[in-house]
Design a protein around this motif. Structure first.
Motif, PDB file in Angstrom:
ATOM      1  N   ASP A  36      -1.645  -3.687   5.045  1.00  0.00           N
ATOM      2  CA  ASP A  36      -1.899  -2.679   4.024  1.00  0.00           C
ATOM      3  C   ASP A  36      -1.861  -1.297   4.667  1.00  0.00           C
ATOM      4  O   ASP A  36      -2.591  -1.028   5.614  1.00  0.00           O
ATOM      5  N   ARG A  42       2.949   4.088  -1.891  1.00  0.00           N
ATOM      6  CA  ARG A  42       2.994   4.535  -3.285  1.00  0.00           C
ATOM      7  C   ARG A  42       4.395   4.348  -3.838  1.00  0.00           C
ATOM      8  O   ARG A  42       5.378   4.762  -3.230  1.00  0.00           O
ATOM      9  N   GLY A  57       0.788  -1.229   0.000  1.00  0.00           N
ATOM     10  CA  GLY A  57       0.000   0.000   0.000  1.00  0.00           C
ATOM     11  C   GLY A  57       0.817   1.273   0.000  1.00  0.00           C
ATOM     12  O   GLY A  57       0.260   2.353   0.058  1.00  0.00           O
ATOM     13  N   SER A  63      -2.042   1.585   2.789  1.00  0.00           N
ATOM     14  CA  SER A  63      -2.462   2.615   1.828  1.00  0.00           C
ATOM     15  C   SER A  63      -3.463   3.583   2.456  1.00  0.00           C
ATOM     16  O   SER A  63      -3.619   4.708   1.996  1.00  0.00           O
TER      17      SER A  63
END
Lengths: 634, 205, 347
Positions: B8, A559, A557, B10
């Motif tokens: 994760d 970038r 996740g 993000s």
């Protein structure tokens, strides 16, 4: 790391991401590009290579000295040249080799071990390197223009003051300090921020690799010790260039004050050099004994305690100046306490080795050499801690023997071990183990041949820093032996270089983890990509690579179209936010040039401080000025 | 690592303007370095002072007390400006940042003017004697930091006024406030050493 | 080296003793004490050496044992999965390491106490009655020596050679004229720095007659290597005789050659730096030469005191001791011999 094996990854998508990562982290091209590198592997390697070159320079100086001292009344070097060389040798080894090489190793290894992509401040990192290089060139500019310092690496006034050292020689010493200190402080600040805030998720304080702990302690020591030498050298410099009176006895300045401030730095400096080496030993011991280290907490606490105690014993360098007795007893006790914290670490390593499955790699040979030499050096350190004994052996060859046992045994042997241990990681190729072991034996024997006789020379009354000695003192035999030993060490050094060159050419491919080691740097490719990991690792154990593969965790996740890293919390390393590292930049180099102009020029004309400040101010503004949109967007 | 388990991230924000930012910790390290430097300088001042019978040495006039003490008011208030700017930076409040930085700048300049006036009235320089060396070193080093801090404030002001800024610059303003607190905070002990030190010891004698 | 009964007869120290003893050189050794102060330090040193030697051997044995263990069944403890030996092994190790740590603390405490006791014993010397006070001032690169006395008639100035009576405590009051030096006569005591703007003290005493060499032990510039001092310990009466004769001004020469030599000395620049009591030479920047002829060495004992060495020294001091501060004076060849003879006659 090969995430494509995992079920969650679409191979094609993964390949695409890798291409983007490669592009974003690519080094810029051309000479300006080369001056703009900010990846920690490149900067770390520059530190290591530069420091190694100055190790050779310092080594050549050592050989010149030993040649002069091989015979009594030798005339190979005159007093003037000899004083320049012994000063340059000490200064080079301390400031241009030992500290920077430890910094270079840290800059290279710490982000890998923590499982991140770069240090926290990549451009500051580049700036630090250029400042260090500036210091190197500055000192050796002096050496090649007959203005090498000739006042000892400690530069005691009034000998180093304007009255007894006219000319520019001490100024070169004092200003070189400023260069290298700036560099050391940059590295310390970024290592602290990196270790505090950029560890892999899950790497709570009690899971930080031992080497990173040692670098954390070392960085804090730099922060509290280096300002002292800045003050000391700046006082000396301003006394010399703008006629202040800080250390001028004629105007109420006290030469002893300089000694206090100098050793408040000077003693911790030794630990700044050898504490990282202790971390390297831990890493090598863990991976070579293939078991978890015995006494992790004890070793970490010992490291921290060493860091604290290191600031409380500077006065044992000044016993001969005649201090009040109560102070002497305190400083003796404090100095001896270091033997406890060092002892605990040695015991824990031996315990680990006892019950592990020892694999005798070349690196391990150097660790054993370290134990033998460092223990002996530590024990003679106990002798020096005792005031009565110190009064006899202080400033004799006994001390020369002692600190070479501690610094070469305590720092250089582990460093050579580290070179052999991490060579596969840094180059992707194995270093020749057999040649490595031969190198060890030559260095070990040469070392003891050189420095053991010096204990006896000291007891027999030979002072340090004498350029020659009369024939009838009974010093010639031991001195000659030491000279022979010095050349044996030189052969060992050449053999190491040969091994590196040969292995670069013919060494077999290493693979990611040739030693089956435990820490995260071995999860990266060998040599590591500029971005280190395609997916940042997360850890669930103190020994992340010894965890069963199905239990290993990775981070997704981030970038990849800009240099993004993950910031985690200080104590438990919980993911906190993403952070964008800057792209390559020429500004660190330009700023370093501006600062160098100021520093170097101020030796000749104090106004250069002003011009240098204005120039570097402009550069810093350029450095900070907002960049292209991709970096600006949230 | 052949991780099959993933975290994760993000969803996490890409910047954070707080104590969590690595830059904040880096700046703290630099401040610790400077604080240590000034501490050592203060220690050497007293070490030297204790070896001297007369302090300041004969001929040196005591530095005045009034002006430097008055100057503390704008100095401490300027830290308030810095604080306002830093809080505004967290909230991305452009007018707030401009007001905070502007306040910081004006008050800081006022302080510096007062300092220079007082500095100018000293009847000794760094070459005179060791007392002069110390006083000038304190003033010089602190002024160097001070001017650097001022320039930083000006640069931020220009950037914010220009409007071409983002998280990175706002984080810069936040961290810069830390620097300014330090510059203000470290002046207090130095002020006491320079301006009160000789008086206090004099009375004791 | 005197055979003291209390030296511990451990293997290491015996070997070291032999090594140290084997190549006997000049009397400049920290492990050949000729007085109570150095004696205390030497005893402490052998004590430290014995204990620390034993520690070294034990630690090395422990480290070497890991190498043998490798060949002895370590493979029985499977480490593959956890990389950790069974708990009972860890408990055993904890015990061993704890014991070793406690032992370290105890040993260091013993050494600390013995060191402090030795230091206290040495400090008590300062309470001695009837001490002799000698002021030693370091110069680049020689030693100015002044025997202090409350009676100004009994104050004696000399240089580079100190005579002391055996069995009488002597206080060395040190300072420096220029940079930091360190006064160190290892057979009598450890070193004490001579620091400009400060006065340091050290107490020495010789317990038997002898000639002991000392050397500057703090780096002091170009000729740090050639800054040595002789300490001559003599029985009290012999010392007194030396002292009385040194107090006398230089006798006026009667021999015409010596008279010429004196004139040479007084007419050249020598007088700007050197004093010869009894003449008009009263320079204060170099060694007092009143009884130069009695000294063993010249140029701070760089060379033995002989006519030939003296000639070489005066004609070209920079070749003997490069960088030293003695002015090179172009002495007329005819003047040289009388000058040398005159200086040598200053007994």
């Amino acid at each position: 790391m090969n995430p494509a094996q995992g079920p969650i990854f679409n191979t094609e998508e993964h390949a695409q991401e890798l291409t983007i990562l490669e592009r974003v982290w690519r080094h810029p091209r051309g000479i300006f590009g080369w001056l703009s590198f900010t990846t920690h592997q490149a900067i770390g390697m520059r530190y290591i290579v530069t420091a190694f070159i100055f190790l050779l320079a310092g080594g050549i100086e050592a050989l010149l000295m030993r040649t002069q001292l091989a015979f009594p009344n030798n005339t190979f070097l005159g007093p003037d040249r000899y004083n320049e060389i012994f000063t340059t040798h000490g200064t080079t080894m301390m400031f241009l080799f030992a500290v920077p090489v430890m910094e270079g190793m840290a800059v290279y290894l710490v982000p890998l071990m923590l499982g991140t992509r770069n240090v926290a401040f990549p451009r500051l990192n580049a700036f630090g390197y250029w400042m260090y290089l500036g210091g190197c060139l500055f000192l050796y500019w002096g050496v090649f223009t007959n203005t090498a310092p000739d006042i000892g690496w400690f530069a005691y006034p009034p000998l180093s003051g304007p009255e007894f050292s006219p000319g520019k020689r001490p100024d070169f010493w004092a200003q070189m300090i400023t260069f290298t200190e700036v560099s050391a402080m940059c590295v310390a600040a970024e290592i602290i921020a990196t270790i505090f805030k950029m560890r892999a998720p899950g790497m709570s304080l009690n899971r930080i690799p031992m080497y990173c702990w040692s670098m954390l302690v070392q960085s804090f020591m730099v922060i509290f010790a280096m300002p002292a030498i800045m003050i000391a050298s700046s006082m000396l410099l301003s006394d010399r260039t703008v006629s202040t009176h800080f250390v001028n006895p004629a105007e109420g300045g006290d030469p002893l004050m300089f000694q206090h401030v100098f050793w408040f730095f000077g003693h911790p400096e030794v630990y700044i050099i050898f504490i990282p080496a202790l971390g390297m030993v831990s890493s090598i011991v863990i991976s070579s004994s293939r078991r978890q280290v015995f006494g992790y907490t004890a070793i970490v606490l010992s490291l921290i305690a060493t860091g604290f105690i290191g600031f409380g014993l500077w006065v044992h360098h000044m016993f001969a100046t005649g201090l009040p007795q109560i102070g002497e007893a305190y400083f003796t006790a404090a100095s001896m306490m270091i033997a406890i914290t060092s002892g605990v670490q040695i015991f824990c390593w031996i315990a680990t080795l006892w019950t592990g499955r020892l694999r005798m790699t070349a690196a391990m040979y150097f660790v054993f050499g370290f134990i033998a030499i460092f223990v002996l050096g530590g024990l003679t350190g106990v002798v020096l801690a005792s005031v009565p004994l110190d009064l006899q052996v202080h400033d004799t060859y006994f001390v020369v023997a002692h600190f070479h046992y501690v610094l070469i045994g305590g720092a250089l042997f582990p460093l050579f071990g580290a070179f052999h241990h991490w060579f596969p990681k840094m180059t992707g190729q194995m270093i020749d183990e057999k040649l490595g072991k031969i190198t060890f034996w030559i260095l070990f024997m040469g070392f003891n041949l050189t420095f053991f006789p010096m204990h006896i020379l000291g007891l027999k009354g030979m002072p340090r820093r004498v350029y020659t000695y009369p024939p009838d003192m009974g010093w010639a035999a031991a001195s000659g032996l030491a000279t022979v030993g010095a050349f044996v060490i030189a052969i060992g050094g050449l053999l190491f270089i040969a091994n590196v060159l040969w292995s670069r050419k013919h060494g077999k491919l290493a693979g990611n983890n040739p030693w089956d080691a435990d820490s995260l740097e071995w999860a990266a490719a060998s040599p590591p990509k500029n971005y280190n990991f395609a997916y940042l690792p997360a850890v669930t154990s103190r020994y992340p690579l010894w965890v069963a593969p199905e239990d290993q965790v990775i981070v997704t996740g981030l970038r990849n179209d800009r240099r993004e890293v993950l910031v985690t919390t200080l104590m438990d390393a919980e993911p906190h936010h993403r952070y964008v590292l800057p792209p390559p930049s020429i500004w660190p180099f330009l700023t370093a040039v501006a600062v160098t102009i100021g520093f170097a020029g101020s030796v000749f004309n104090a106004w250069y401080i002003t011009w240098g400040s204005i120039l570097s101010g402009i550069c810093f503004i350029g450095w900070f000025w907002p960049r292209r949109p991709v970096e600006l967007e949230p | 690592m052949t991780g099959t388990r993933t975290i994760d991230v993000s969803g996490l924000k890409p910047w954070n303007i707080s104590i969590q930012a690595p830059l904040w910790w880096g700046q703290l390290s630099i401040i610790l370095i400077e604080a240590t430097m000034f501490s050592i300088l203060i220690a050497t001042y007293f070490y030297t002072r204790l070896r001297m019978d007369v302090w300041p040495p004969p001929g040196d006039r005591f530095p005045g007390l009034l002006l430097p003490s008055l100057a503390l008011i704008p100095l401490i208030l300027s830290a308030g400006g810095s604080y306002l700017a830093s809080e505004a930076a967290k909230k991305n409040d452009r007018p707030g940042m401009i007001i905070g930085l502007g306040l910081n700048l004006i008050l800081a300049i006022l302080f510096f003017v007062l300092r220079v006036i007082e500095w100018h009235s000293l009847n000794f320089n760094w070459m005179e004697d060791i007392y002069g060396s110390f006083v000038w070193a304190f003033l010089g080093l602190h002024s160097f930091d001070y001017i650097a801090g001022l320039v930083e404030t000006v640069v931020f002001l220009v950037i914010i006024l220009g409007g071409r800024y983002a998280e990175r610059e706002r984080l810069g303003i936040h961290v810069d406030s830390l620097v300014w607190y330090f510059i203000v905070g470290i002046w207090i002990p130095i002020y006491i050493v320079i301006y009160w030190g000789p008086h206090l010891v004099e009375t004791a004698q | 080296m005197t055979a003291e009964p209390m030296k511990p007869a451990t293997l290491v120290s015996t070997i070291l003793l032999l090594v140290l003893n084997g190549c006997a050189g000049h009397q400049q050794s920290a492990v050949d004490a000729a007085g109570p102060q150095a004696g205390r330090i030497e005893t402490l040193f052998w004590f430290f050496l014995a204990i620390l030697g034993a520690v070294f051997i034990i630690v090395m044995a422990a480290a070497a044992w890991t190498l043998t263990k490798r060949h002895r069944g370590i493979e029985q403890e499977p480490l593959e999965r956890t990389h950790l030996p069974p708990p009972q092994t860890e408990t055993r190790l904890t015990r061993v390491v704890t014991i070793a740590t406690i032992a370290t603390v105890v040993i260091l405490f013993v050494l600390l106490v013995s060191s402090i006791v030795t230091g206290k014993g040495m400090a008590e010397f300062a309470n001695s009655k009837n001490p002799m006070v000698i002021e030693v001032t370091g110069w680049q690169w020689w030693w100015q020596v002044r025997y202090q006395n409350s009676d100004p008639q009994q104050v004696l100035d000399t240089a580079n050679e100190i005579h002391i009576p055996v069995g009488r405590p002597v206080m060395i009051r040190g300072t420096s004229q220029d940079v930091i030096h360190s006064f160190w006569v290892p057979n009598l005591h450890g070193k004490r720095d001579l620091i400009p703007s400060r006065i340091t003290t050290e107490w020495i005493e010789a317990d038997h007659p002898g000639v002991f060499r000392g050397q500057c032990a703090e780096f002091c510039g170009l000729q740090h290597a050639h800054m040595s001092v002789w300490v001559v310990a003599e029985p009290g009466d012999k010392f007194q005789a030396w002292f009385n004769s040194q107090l006398q001004p230089a006798p006026a020469p009667t021999d015409p050659v010596l008279q010429r030599g004196q004139q040479v000395f007084l007419n050249y620049a020598c007088v700007y730096c050197h004093t010869i009591r009894g003449t008009t030479a009263a320079g204060q920047n170099g060694p007092d030469l009143t009884h130069f002829g009695t000294r063993q060495g010249l140029a701070a004992n760089t060379l033995p005191n002989s006519m030939g060495n003296l000639g070489g020294w005066i004609v070209n001091p920079q070749s003997v001791k490069p960088g030293n501060h003695m002015a090179t004076i172009a002495v007329n060849p005819d003047d040289l011999q009388p000058l040398l003879q005159y200086l040598q006659s200053l007994k």
